[in-house]
Design a protein around this motif. Structure first.
Motif, mmCIF file in Angstrom:
data_model
loop_
_atom_site.group_PDB
_atom_site.id
_atom_site.type_symbol
_atom_site.label_atom_id
_atom_site.label_comp_id
_atom_site.label_asym_id
_atom_site.label_seq_id
_atom_site.Cartn_x
_atom_site.Cartn_y
_atom_site.Cartn_z
ATOM 1 N N LEU A 1 0.749 -1.025 -0.048
ATOM 2 C CA LEU A 1 0.172 -0.122 -0.007
ATOM 3 C C LEU A 1 0.880 1.163 0.191
ATOM 4 O O LEU A 1 0.277 2.393 0.054
ATOM 5 C CB LEU A 1 -0.928 -0.094 1.256
ATOM 6 C CG LEU A 1 -2.241 -0.614 1.215
ATOM 7 C CD1 LEU A 1 -2.948 -0.604 2.351
ATOM 8 C CD2 LEU A 1 -3.070 -0.326 -0.205
ATOM 9 N N VAL A 2 2.244 1.148 -0.005
ATOM 10 C CA VAL A 2 2.871 2.401 0.078
ATOM 11 C C VAL A 2 3.450 2.745 -1.277
ATOM 12 O O VAL A 2 3.183 3.741 -1.878
ATOM 13 C CB VAL A 2 4.129 2.279 1.210
ATOM 14 C CG1 VAL A 2 4.841 3.408 1.457
ATOM 15 C CG2 VAL A 2 3.756 1.604 2.597
ATOM 16 N N MET B 1 -7.067 1.923 -9.349
ATOM 17 C CA MET B 1 -8.089 1.298 -8.494
ATOM 18 C C MET B 1 -7.413 0.656 -7.142
ATOM 19 O O MET B 1 -6.561 0.080 -7.314
ATOM 20 C CB MET B 1 -8.885 0.331 -9.382
ATOM 21 C CG MET B 1 -10.084 -0.461 -8.545
ATOM 22 S SD MET B 1 -11.021 -1.418 -9.470
ATOM 23 C CE MET B 1 -9.959 -2.669 -10.019
ATOM 24 N N LEU B 2 -7.983 1.310 -5.956
ATOM 25 C CA LEU B 2 -7.365 0.850 -4.916
ATOM 26 C C LEU B 2 -8.534 -0.275 -4.429
ATOM 27 O O LEU B 2 -9.745 0.004 -4.188
ATOM 28 C CB LEU B 2 -7.355 1.779 -3.767
ATOM 29 C CG LEU B 2 -6.942 1.451 -2.233
ATOM 30 C CD1 LEU B 2 -5.501 0.841 -2.400
ATOM 31 C CD2 LEU B 2 -6.854 2.405 -1.422
ATOM 32 N N ILE B 3 -8.128 -1.500 -4.041
ATOM 33 C CA ILE B 3 -8.938 -2.372 -3.223
ATOM 34 C C ILE B 3 -8.449 -2.759 -1.756
ATOM 35 O O ILE B 3 -7.395 -3.018 -1.525
ATOM 36 C CB ILE B 3 -8.594 -3.876 -3.945
ATOM 37 C CG1 ILE B 3 -8.820 -3.769 -5.628
ATOM 38 C CG2 ILE B 3 -9.710 -4.906 -3.220
ATOM 39 C CD1 ILE B 3 -8.638 -4.837 -6.357
ATOM 40 N N SER B 4 -9.468 -2.515 -0.978
ATOM 41 C CA SER B 4 -9.289 -2.431 0.317
ATOM 42 C C SER B 4 -10.421 -3.757 0.910
ATOM 43 O O SER B 4 -11.307 -4.151 -0.003
ATOM 44 C CB SER B 4 -9.697 -1.282 1.237
ATOM 45 O OG SER B 4 -9.144 -1.128 2.428
ATOM 46 N N THR B 5 -10.163 -4.113 2.054
ATOM 47 C CA THR B 5 -11.156 -5.078 2.593
ATOM 48 C C THR B 5 -11.675 -4.865 3.981
ATOM 49 O O THR B 5 -11.079 -4.056 4.724
ATOM 50 C CB THR B 5 -10.444 -6.612 2.714
ATOM 51 O OG1 THR B 5 -9.348 -6.473 3.593
ATOM 52 C CG2 THR B 5 -9.908 -7.059 1.343
ATOM 53 N N VAL B 6 -12.676 -5.504 4.103
ATOM 54 C CA VAL B 6 -13.360 -5.296 5.638
ATOM 55 C C VAL B 6 -12.407 -6.144 6.671
ATOM 56 O O VAL B 6 -12.264 -5.510 7.684
ATOM 57 C CB VAL B 6 -14.758 -5.675 5.752
ATOM 58 C CG1 VAL B 6 -15.572 -4.754 5.057
ATOM 59 C CG2 VAL B 6 -14.818 -7.308 5.323
ATOM 60 N N SER C 1 -10.720 -1.012 9.767
ATOM 61 C CA SER C 1 -11.105 0.221 9.310
ATOM 62 C C SER C 1 -10.311 1.524 9.383
ATOM 63 O O SER C 1 -10.643 2.532 8.918
ATOM 64 C CB SER C 1 -12.396 0.770 10.180
ATOM 65 O OG SER C 1 -12.333 0.406 11.123
ATOM 66 N N ASP C 2 -9.149 1.281 9.778
ATOM 67 C CA ASP C 2 -8.135 2.368 9.896
ATOM 68 C C ASP C 2 -7.052 2.604 8.786
ATOM 69 O O ASP C 2 -6.273 3.250 8.916
ATOM 70 C CB ASP C 2 -7.072 1.785 11.223
ATOM 71 C CG ASP C 2 -6.454 0.698 11.331
ATOM 72 O OD1 ASP C 2 -6.511 0.155 10.157
ATOM 73 O OD2 ASP C 2 -5.706 0.449 12.139
ATOM 74 N N LYS C 3 -7.296 1.731 7.691
ATOM 75 C CA LYS C 3 -6.440 1.751 6.828
ATOM 76 C C LYS C 3 -6.072 3.133 5.985
ATOM 77 O O LYS C 3 -4.953 3.520 5.690
ATOM 78 C CB LYS C 3 -6.582 0.707 5.739
ATOM 79 C CG LYS C 3 -6.529 -0.777 5.957
ATOM 80 C CD LYS C 3 -4.897 -0.881 6.419
ATOM 81 C CE LYS C 3 -4.723 -2.183 7.326
ATOM 82 N NZ LYS C 3 -4.902 -1.972 8.702
ATOM 83 N N PHE D 1 -13.921 4.093 8.626
ATOM 84 C CA PHE D 1 -13.295 3.938 7.326
ATOM 85 C C PHE D 1 -13.829 5.014 6.479
ATOM 86 O O PHE D 1 -12.948 5.678 5.705
ATOM 87 C CB PHE D 1 -13.538 2.347 6.707
ATOM 88 C CG PHE D 1 -13.124 2.311 5.601
ATOM 89 C CD1 PHE D 1 -11.872 1.821 5.542
ATOM 90 C CD2 PHE D 1 -13.745 2.413 4.362
ATOM 91 C CE1 PHE D 1 -11.134 1.107 4.358
ATOM 92 C CE2 PHE D 1 -13.224 2.154 3.088
ATOM 93 C CZ PHE D 1 -12.011 1.541 3.216
ATOM 94 N N MET D 2 -15.059 5.220 6.265
ATOM 95 C CA MET D 2 -15.512 6.334 5.166
ATOM 96 C C MET D 2 -14.983 7.821 5.513
ATOM 97 O O MET D 2 -14.843 8.543 4.721
ATOM 98 C CB MET D 2 -16.976 6.150 4.991
ATOM 99 C CG MET D 2 -17.395 4.976 4.269
ATOM 100 S SD MET D 2 -16.444 4.768 2.716
ATOM 101 C CE MET D 2 -16.906 6.150 1.838
#
Lengths: 114, 251
Positions: B124-125, B138-143, B147-149, B181-182
């Motif tokens: 991610l860096v 396009m960034l893919i994140s996950t639950v 939520s601090d990403k 997160f949001m």
């Protein structure tokens, strides 16, 4: 982790400017590096010493000016360094937004010998 | 004693990379290829997400460049589905850069208009800092990542043009704080579209594919010359600008 190719690029730019100026060698290179650039400054001199061998940059000292990232409050305009896990303004509690401060990544100047 | 002289340089170290990225982007745009730089931590389901998007991408031919530190497992997987896939192994490097992509696209036959997905290294860096000729990131994140990403990897979220939240089928089993997160996402990136998907159930991918199709049909070259072109007033930003007098020798 990508210090190697980046260091090559730094040497390339410094050599080009030294040649343009007709200098015999580069004595020092001043970099401005924002903390968000992901560039680990500590390891650069080591890479630099190896990669610069045989170039006009051999033996040059790399000086790094670090810049701490700052964000800007959308309510009161305050520029601030954020706390971990927050983007909130320490002054008014408003929401901060990103700025370019802390993303710098450029060669400011070099010192050369004629 | 030699005379020592100071020379002002003010040259951005990423200039050459960005310049090559612009070339890649122009070439791809001319060929009708919409380029997506796909980023996410290891294990977020980058390849699974691509497969699910491609399933829903009728009318546009998919092309994939798989960036991996080692191995070609994902590439084999995609080729088995009949998807044109080109493998890059960086052998330790933490991100893809524009020269690598510039060379890789020479190996792909772009015989039809479509979408080129470039799956970046799981990290991610570093990938967030390097343009590789993409039209969008396009960034893919996950639950499952927590939520601090956005707070821990702000640049990746700030630079994203589309954010996917994967593995939403697992929400009942986790303490994912979506509001937190949001809040972070919106602080960094006011208008970025965020899609919730599940690689397990297949939900949400139709919407993602529709977003991509809309963009791909209105393809325009992106200018990578200055990544951070937000026009904030009230302070001087100290980005070094480009010296366009230099010649480029990346051919």
């Amino acid at each position: 982790m990508h210090e190697y190719p980046i260091t090559e690029q730094i040497i390339k730019i410094a050599v080009k400017h030294a040649e343009d100026a007709g200098a015999s060698r580069v004595k020092s290179i001043k970099l401005v590096v924002g903390d968000y650039s992901g560039f680990v400054g500590d390891s650069i001199q080591m890479y630099f010493d190896i990669i610069s061998e045989g170039t006009k940059c051999e033996g040059a000292v790399v000086k790094i000016q670090h810049v701490k990232p700052k964000i800007k409050c959308t309510s009161c305009g305050e520029l601030f360094e954020r706390e971990l896990l927050s983007f909130d303004c320490p002054k008014c509690g408003g929401q901060g937004e990103p700025t370019d401060i802390g993303k710098e990544f450029y060669i400011e100047s070099i010192e050369v010998e004629e | 004693m030699h005379d020592v002289k100071k020379i002002n340089v003010m040259e951005n170290i990423h200039d050459e990379n960005d310049h090559i990225a612009s070339h890649v982007n122009e070439d791809m745009t001319e060929n009708g290829i919409f380029v997506m730089n796909v980023m996410g931590a290891p294990g977020v389901g980058k390849t699974t997400t691509l497969k699910n998007i491609i399933k829903n991408l009728e009318g546009l031919k998919p092309y994939v460049i798989e960036g991996d530190i080692e191995s070609d497992i994902d590439t084999k997987d995609l080729r088995n589905l009949g998807i044109t896939t080109f493998q890059i192994n960086t052998f330790g490097a933490c991100h893809l850069d524009a020269p690598l992509i510039h060379n890789s696209v020479q190996n792909i036959m772009f015989d039809e208009k479509g979408v080129l997905f470039i799956e970046n290294i799981g990290n991610l860096v570093c990938p967030a800092e390097f343009s590789i000729g993409e039209h969008v990131k396009m960034l893919i994140s996950t639950v499952t990542e927590g939520s601090d990403k956005p707070y821990k990897y702000p640049l990746a979220f700030e630079n994203a043009d589309i954010i996917i939240i994967n593995k939403v089928d697992l929400i009942p089993y986790l303490d994912f704080d979506e509001d937190f997160f949001m809040k972070g996402v919106r602080a960094l990136n006011k208008d970025v579209p965020v899609f919730k998907v599940s690689g397990k159930t297949g939900e949400g991918f139709k919407e993602v594919a529709a977003w991509i199709k809309e963009k791909a049909e209105n393809i325009k070259a992106t200018h990578h010359h200055h990544e951070h072109d937000h026009s904030h007033d009230g302070y001087e930003h100290s980005h070094a600008h480009h010296d366009h007098n230099h010649t480029h020798t990346h051919e």
